[in-house]
Design a protein around this motif. Structure first.
Motif, PDB file in Angstrom:
ATOM      1  N   ALA A   1       0.822  -1.149  -0.090  1.00  0.00           N
ATOM      2  CA  ALA A   1       0.162  -0.026   0.066  1.00  0.00           C
ATOM      3  C   ALA A   1       0.965   1.091   0.079  1.00  0.00           C
ATOM      4  CB  ALA A   1      -0.921   0.009   1.200  1.00  0.00           C
ATOM      5  N   TYR A   2       0.370   2.148  -0.737  1.00  0.00           N
ATOM      6  CA  TYR A   2       1.028   3.615  -0.816  1.00  0.00           C
ATOM      7  C   TYR A   2      -0.071   4.695  -0.259  1.00  0.00           C
ATOM      8  CZ  TYR A   2       2.327   8.003  -2.903  1.00  0.00           C
ATOM      9  OH  TYR A   2       2.706   9.427  -3.065  1.00  0.00           O
ATOM     10  N   ALA A   3       0.487   5.343   0.593  1.00  0.00           N
ATOM     11  CA  ALA A   3      -0.358   6.532   1.088  1.00  0.00           C
ATOM     12  C   ALA A   3       0.306   7.752   0.689  1.00  0.00           C
ATOM     13  CB  ALA A   3      -0.385   6.588   2.790  1.00  0.00           C
ATOM     14  N   GLY A   4      -0.587   8.512  -0.217  1.00  0.00           N
ATOM     15  CA  GLY A   4      -0.046   9.592  -0.691  1.00  0.00           C
ATOM     16  C   GLY A   4      -0.889  10.967  -0.037  1.00  0.00           C
ATOM     17  N   PHE A   5      -0.306  12.157  -0.040  1.00  0.00           N
ATOM     18  CA  PHE A   5      -0.630  13.071   0.710  1.00  0.00           C
ATOM     19  C   PHE A   5      -0.252  14.323   0.342  1.00  0.00           C
ATOM     20  CE2 PHE A   5      -1.730  14.813   5.135  1.00  0.00           C
ATOM     21  CZ  PHE A   5      -0.844  15.812   5.476  1.00  0.00           C
ATOM     22  N   THR A   6      -1.278  15.543   0.375  1.00  0.00           N
ATOM     23  CA  THR A   6      -0.861  16.833  -0.048  1.00  0.00           C
ATOM     24  C   THR A   6      -1.201  17.855   1.130  1.00  0.00           C
ATOM     25  OG1 THR A   6      -3.125  17.158  -1.161  1.00  0.00           O
ATOM     26  CG2 THR A   6      -0.960  16.421  -2.356  1.00  0.00           C
ATOM     27  N   ALA A   7      -1.629  17.485   2.326  1.00  0.00           N
ATOM     28  CA  ALA A   7      -2.170  18.230   3.320  1.00  0.00           C
ATOM     29  C   ALA A   7      -3.542  18.076   3.364  1.00  0.00           C
ATOM     30  CB  ALA A   7      -1.499  19.570   3.560  1.00  0.00           C
ATOM     31  N   ASP A   8      -4.165  18.747   2.638  1.00  0.00           N
ATOM     32  CA  ASP A   8      -5.757  18.630   2.656  1.00  0.00           C
ATOM     33  C   ASP A   8      -6.389  17.685   1.895  1.00  0.00           C
ATOM     34  OD1 ASP A   8      -6.816  20.711  -0.337  1.00  0.00           O
ATOM     35  OD2 ASP A   8      -4.742  20.112   0.310  1.00  0.00           O
ATOM     36  N   GLU A   9      -5.534  17.051   1.031  1.00  0.00           N
ATOM     37  CA  GLU A   9      -6.030  15.578   0.237  1.00  0.00           C
ATOM     38  C   GLU A   9      -5.114  14.516   0.766  1.00  0.00           C
ATOM     39  OE1 GLU A   9      -8.218  16.012  -3.310  1.00  0.00           O
ATOM     40  OE2 GLU A   9      -6.831  17.627  -3.619  1.00  0.00           O
ATOM     41  N   ALA A  10      -5.619  13.308   0.359  1.00  0.00           N
ATOM     42  CA  ALA A  10      -4.845  12.031   0.844  1.00  0.00           C
ATOM     43  C   ALA A  10      -5.316  11.078  -0.607  1.00  0.00           C
ATOM     44  CB  ALA A  10      -4.678  11.541   1.910  1.00  0.00           C
ATOM     45  N   ALA A  11      -4.371   9.997  -0.566  1.00  0.00           N
ATOM     46  CA  ALA A  11      -4.861   9.048  -1.561  1.00  0.00           C
ATOM     47  C   ALA A  11      -4.005   7.753  -1.171  1.00  0.00           C
ATOM     48  CB  ALA A  11      -4.401   9.410  -3.196  1.00  0.00           C
ATOM     49  N   THR A  12      -4.808   6.664  -1.651  1.00  0.00           N
ATOM     50  CA  THR A  12      -4.270   5.341  -1.046  1.00  0.00           C
ATOM     51  C   THR A  12      -4.334   4.551  -2.510  1.00  0.00           C
ATOM     52  OG1 THR A  12      -5.600   5.757   0.955  1.00  0.00           O
ATOM     53  CG2 THR A  12      -4.513   3.472   0.758  1.00  0.00           C
ATOM     54  N   LEU A  13      -3.465   3.593  -2.558  1.00  0.00           N
ATOM     55  CA  LEU A  13      -3.125   2.822  -3.534  1.00  0.00           C
ATOM     56  C   LEU A  13      -2.777   1.359  -2.901  1.00  0.00           C
ATOM     57  CD1 LEU A  13      -2.603   2.187  -6.761  1.00  0.00           C
ATOM     58  CD2 LEU A  13      -0.227   3.143  -6.334  1.00  0.00           C
ATOM     59  N   ILE A  14      -3.413   0.264  -3.417  1.00  0.00           N
ATOM     60  CA  ILE A  14      -3.316  -1.149  -3.063  1.00  0.00           C
ATOM     61  C   ILE A  14      -2.762  -1.853  -4.182  1.00  0.00           C
ATOM     62  CG2 ILE A  14      -4.235  -3.135  -1.981  1.00  0.00           C
ATOM     63  CD1 ILE A  14      -4.499  -0.562  -0.156  1.00  0.00           C
ATOM     64  N   LEU A  15      -1.637  -2.578  -4.182  1.00  0.00           N
ATOM     65  CA  LEU A  15      -1.185  -3.104  -5.199  1.00  0.00           C
ATOM     66  C   LEU A  15      -0.841  -4.740  -4.902  1.00  0.00           C
ATOM     67  CD1 LEU A  15       1.945  -0.742  -5.677  1.00  0.00           C
ATOM     68  CD2 LEU A  15      -0.131  -0.900  -7.132  1.00  0.00           C
ATOM     69  N   ARG A  16      -0.782  -5.434  -5.877  1.00  0.00           N
ATOM     70  CA  ARG A  16      -0.441  -6.843  -5.480  1.00  0.00           C
ATOM     71  C   ARG A  16       0.571  -7.353  -6.488  1.00  0.00           C
ATOM     72  NH1 ARG A  16      -5.285  -8.734  -7.826  1.00  0.00           N
ATOM     73  NH2 ARG A  16      -4.949  -9.863  -9.794  1.00  0.00           N
ATOM     74  N   ARG A  17       1.322  -8.467  -6.220  1.00  0.00           N
ATOM     75  CA  ARG A  17       2.117  -9.292  -6.955  1.00  0.00           C
ATOM     76  C   ARG A  17       1.228 -10.016  -7.897  1.00  0.00           C
ATOM     77  NH1 ARG A  17       7.389 -11.528  -7.129  1.00  0.00           N
ATOM     78  NH2 ARG A  17       7.307 -13.644  -8.086  1.00  0.00           N
ATOM     79  N   GLY A  18       1.665  -9.525  -9.215  1.00  0.00           N
ATOM     80  CA  GLY A  18       0.909 -10.497 -10.325  1.00  0.00           C
ATOM     81  C   GLY A  18       1.433 -12.004 -10.435  1.00  0.00           C
TER      82      GLY A  18
END
Lengths: 132, 415
Positions: free
Chosen positions: B397-414
């Motif tokens: 999982a990657y947690a991205g951030f810009t202060a007032d916003e955030a985003a989350t990415l879930i990845l799996r090994r193919g």
């Protein structure tokens, strides 16, 4: 157009401070406090105005800037966010001016004072600051 | 079977100080098939565009493709000089049309670009999309050209109400919030220190990390002077020059590439009420990861316990700690205790109760390239190619951030 908006939404606060008044923007129709100020009430689209606050607030939190980061003031100085007792939806960014030996703590009760701030660039100006 | 927006909404619930952006289910539609980067440094006088092209070239090669195979380009708007399709074609000598998006790059867009790319691929607008981010802030700061705080200082309300009091830039914002976290939850300096200390240990065994040769101990950290209470310099991210890129394609086409594909399972994005004014956040001890992580996990149909390796946007020690709480790895407020005892160290796997985090060293000790290197590191982890390899890493999982916003990415090994 943007500059005019900013003068409408920002200048009254600082003019109030120069007169020794702590003001918040609010809706004349539904009385909602609007912070940061907007041209129209986000709740009911009513016309905005400004109302004076009683000057008591509690400390949401603060920091102490000890090394020069933004070139705004000599260090150390203590910027903070306070919540007015009579406008609990408003978070005021401000500075603390505490007596010698008094340390800040979250939820500390504070009172407004109107002090001249002297930025490193530009003219001094009167601002609402908060003290114990 | 793809979940509808309504289904995802019902899984995620509602919040009283922000919201999840409603993102269509793209689970298993898109894969990352190639990664590329430049070296990461302090001031280097390298131009952002030149670094971007180098990263793109490396990513295309890593994907086993040629430049003429690329028909999509994604960059971040507004930070340094980013590439456009004409730059790509001029450099690589190609002529084909290139679908172009400025909703890419790093920060929250490092995560959401996979969603945007999925929709472009669905619509037949592109097949092989490269996402790239480059930054030259180390050189820019040295030559007085610009800093990460500039946007904040120029925003009209901040300029009118925050800058006059010197409440800017970012270190002051999050130091202020850190004091509140310490007050509400009893988080201590020693607990907070575990974040930069662990990420520094990761950097010490990562050849690409800017701080690879700099040892930090609890004692040396505590002895360092305060920058803006309670942050020391070591609680704040680096300023770096560097670029990273990754190539994406439809997951089915990803099977023919040289490397194990990394499949996107979930994407989420969250925003505070009253954006962009974080001073007005109803909760200053939490981040918009509160709104983005549940959506991404719901789309991925996963729990946080399924995550083997994590990369959080560690602009500051306390923002990393808060995001770890907000994603659900521990209860809100327990982050201080949670990050102790090697919890985030790469050798303490999920089986041992750990959650390896920022195994490259993060923004605090690897490089400040705003999250693009986080995603590259996660791809390496899932491929089994990482320097600080987490055993049996299957889901990241990657947690991205810009202060007032955030985003989350879930990845799996193919497979």
């Amino acid at each position: 157009m943007d500059a005019l908006n900013n003068e409408t939404l920002i200048r009254p606060f600082w003019e109030g401070a120069a007169r020794g008044q702590l003001l918040t923007c609010f809706c004349t129709l539904c009385r909602t406090d609007i912070w940061y100020p907007k041209e129209h009430c986000p709740v009911c689209a009513g016309a905005i105005s400004w109302r004076p606050l009683n000057g008591r607030a509690s400390l949401l939190s603060w920091t102490v800037v000890r090394r020069q980061i933004n070139g705004q003031f000599d260090v150390p100085y203590m910027p903070a966010i306070v919540i007015p007792e009579d406008a609990p939806e408003v978070h005021l960014v401000t500075c603390l001016s505490l007596p010698e030996g008094v340390s800040p703590y979250c939820d500390m009760p504070l009172n407004v004072r109107f002090s001249e701030l002297t930025p490193l660039q530009g003219k001094p100006f009167v601002a609402p600051v908060f003290t114990a | 079977m793809a979940q509808s927006i309504r289904q995802l909404k019902s899984r995620v619930g509602r919040f009283d100080w922000g919201h999840s952006v409603e993102m269509d289910d793209v689970n298993s539609e898109i894969a990352i098939i190639g990664i590329g980067e430049t070296s990461y440094t302090g001031p280097s006088d390298r131009a952002a565009k030149a670094m971007a092209l180098e990263a793109v070239e490396n990513a295309i090669e890593d994907a086993g493709l040629k430049p003429r195979d690329i028909d999509g380009l994604m960059v971040s708007a507004g930070i340094a000089e980013q590439l456009c399709p004409d730059d790509f074609r001029a450099y690589f000598g190609t002529e084909n049309d290139i679908w172009f998006s400025r909703e890419g790059g790093a920060m929250i867009w490092g995560a959401t670009c996979t969603h945007t790319a999925s929709l472009a691929i669905r619509a037949g607008l592109a097949r092989n999309i490269v996402n790239v981010f480059a930054v030259d802030w180390a050189s820019a700061r040295k030559s007085g050209r610009g800093t990460p705080g500039d946007w904040h200082a120029n925003e009209p309300m901040k300029a009118g109400y925050e800058v006059p009091y010197g409440w800017f830039p970012q270190p002051l914002y999050f130091a202020t919030f850190a004091h509140r976290h310490m007050h509400e939850f009893g988080t201590t300096a020693e607990q907070l220190a575990e974040v930069p200390l662990t990420f520094r240990r990761h950097a010490n065994t990562h050849s690409g990390a800017v701080m690879r040769d700099k040892i930090m101990t609890m004692e040396s950290y505590l002895e360092r002077p305060m920058l803006t209470d309670p942050f020391r310099v070591e609680d704040c991210c680096l300023i770096s020059d560097g670029a990273g890129a990754f190539v994406m394609c439809n997951a089915e086409q990803a099977q023919d590439r040289p490397h194990v594909p990394v499949i996107v399972e979930g994407v989420g994005r969250g925003c505070i009420e009253g954006s962009p004014y974080i001073s007005q956040q109803k909760r200053v001890t939490a981040t918009p990861q509160t709104f983005s992580a549940p959506w991404a996990l719901a789309m991925a149909d996963r729990e946080v316990q399924d995550i083997d390796v994590l990369a959080v946007y560690d602009c500051f020690s306390m923002t990393a700690l808060m995001q770890i709480e907000d994603m659900g790895f521990c209860d809100k407020g327990q982050g201080g205790e949670f990050v102790q005892n090697d919890r985030l160290y790469y050798k303490r796997t999920r089986r041992d109760g750990g959650i390896p985090c920022n195994t490259h060293g993060g923004l605090l000790s690897h490089a400040y390239v705003l999250g693009i290197a986080h995603i590259i590191e996660l791809v390496r982890q899932l491929r089994g190619d990482a320097q600080n390899q987490v055993a049996d890493a299957r889901v990241a999982a990657y947690a991205g951030f810009t202060a007032d916003e955030a985003a989350t990415l879930i990845l799996r090994r193919g497979l």
